[in-house]
Design an enzyme around this catalytic site. Sequence first.
Site, mmCIF file in Angstrom:
data_model
loop_
_atom_site.group_PDB
_atom_site.id
_atom_site.type_symbol
_atom_site.label_atom_id
_atom_site.label_comp_id
_atom_site.label_asym_id
_atom_site.label_seq_id
_atom_site.Cartn_x
_atom_site.Cartn_y
_atom_site.Cartn_z
ATOM 1 N N ASP A 42 6.390 -50.131 70.657
ATOM 2 C CA ASP A 42 7.174 -49.808 70.943
ATOM 3 C C ASP A 42 6.738 -47.948 70.871
ATOM 4 O O ASP A 42 7.922 -47.436 71.328
ATOM 5 C CB ASP A 42 8.559 -50.015 70.374
ATOM 6 C CG ASP A 42 9.151 -51.414 71.016
ATOM 7 O OD1 ASP A 42 8.742 -51.936 71.268
ATOM 8 O OD2 ASP A 42 10.203 -51.515 70.791
ATOM 9 N N GLU A 215 10.701 -53.677 81.932
ATOM 10 C CA GLU A 215 10.804 -52.933 80.853
ATOM 11 C C GLU A 215 10.270 -51.831 80.157
ATOM 12 O O GLU A 215 8.798 -51.877 80.783
ATOM 13 C CB GLU A 215 11.429 -53.697 79.823
ATOM 14 C CG GLU A 215 10.091 -54.421 78.821
ATOM 15 C CD GLU A 215 10.640 -55.206 78.297
ATOM 16 O OE1 GLU A 215 11.048 -55.843 77.520
ATOM 17 O OE2 GLU A 215 9.763 -55.672 77.448
#
Length: 454
Positions: A42, A215
């Site tokens: 991420d 997301e």
Amino acid sequence: MNSNKLKTIQDFKKCAALIVSMLWFNCLMAQNPLIQNQFTADPSARVFNGKVYLYPSHDIPATPGHGKAGWFCMQDYHVFSSPNLTDWTDHGVIVSQNTVPWADSTAYSMWAPDCIERAGKYYFYFPATVKSGSPKGFSVGVAIANKPYGPFVPQPLPIAGIHGIDPNVQIDKDGQAYIYWAQGNLYGAKLRANMLELASEPVKLEGFPDKGLKEGPYLFERNGIYYMTYPHVADKIERLEYAMATSPLGPFKYAGVVMDESASGCWTNHQSVIEFKNQWYLFYHNDDLSPDFDKNRAVRADSLFFNEDGTIRKVIPTLRGVGVTASSGKIQVDRFSATSTDGVAVTFLDTLNKFKGWKATLSKTNSWIKYNSVSFGKKTVGRVYVNACSATGGTLLISTDDEPGKIITKLIIPKGNEWHIVTKTGLSMPVGVRNLIVQSIGGGPVEVDWISFK
């Protein structure tokens, strides 16, 4: 020499060795994946003060009583920095689930973060599950520092009005800050100047596919166009997509795919996009260091390009990644730019400790590997070191791809089952930045770990 003086010298040598060891641990020289001594995912990349700072989440293996077996397990965040996208320094832990007053310290759910600078302060945004007794689910917190690598001080409460994950913060040209997050859909809102409170009601962002998980929102602006990038499960695993708008909160219009689904089958991906030294880059992750368990991931980066109409060209993942590699460092040729395909294989050096990295095997005569962008500097005479192994013995030809190609050396790899650092001196060295080619030209298969020039 008296014994006290000898002891002092020995202590000094031990101390010097320890310092060198610490510096080596903290200075991570890598291609893709960028960080190779721990799991990272991420990635939020930012440019602060002429350096790239990387704020990833930190995957760790779950153990009994610490996280959920078979699932994502993250308890803290590190920050890394690089002046050149090649050499990365680990500044250590900046926020932990144990240091956030409102977070559940047993959740191991410190998911995708972000960081931004305003008025000389650095605001680190992160999702975490709240303690029992609070509203269930994820909230978004903020930690503040005076430097991009900390120390960061978590605020006592999360941001009111946000329930979700994967925060992303951008400051528009007029100074207005915006925050984005995911909660089944993608949401956005304005932030107050203190960067700690919402200045508007959250809005559901429009213009994205209706079906499939979405997301990881990450917004950036270029030439007056706002690009919202995000992972989306269009089929079974995530790919990176984007939409375009003329204002920070949209409405957005779906524009295409930034990166296809991972060839390895890694279920997730997560991205950020920056411009650094007049080149755009996509940061993302894959399961390079844990191919059998895609909840332990590794951060990558590749160059990103735009078409004339402002749309994004699809990014094809590479092992070589980005940045110029110094010839005096360890050139990991297994992170290649291109190969002959036939007769070339890349495998882990140690399947029990994948953090040791990979090796490249040239198994056929004339099989070759190409490694782009090696900086040889101005030294015209030098030596080569090759960490290699060949059970049968073999010969390597090391050259560059100049027109015509410059042969640096032919190197005989001795027969044996042990790794050896084979060296040769008095070489006529190329100068400047060159693409390196390593080719097998005789004998049996040769395994190569790294190459270096001095």
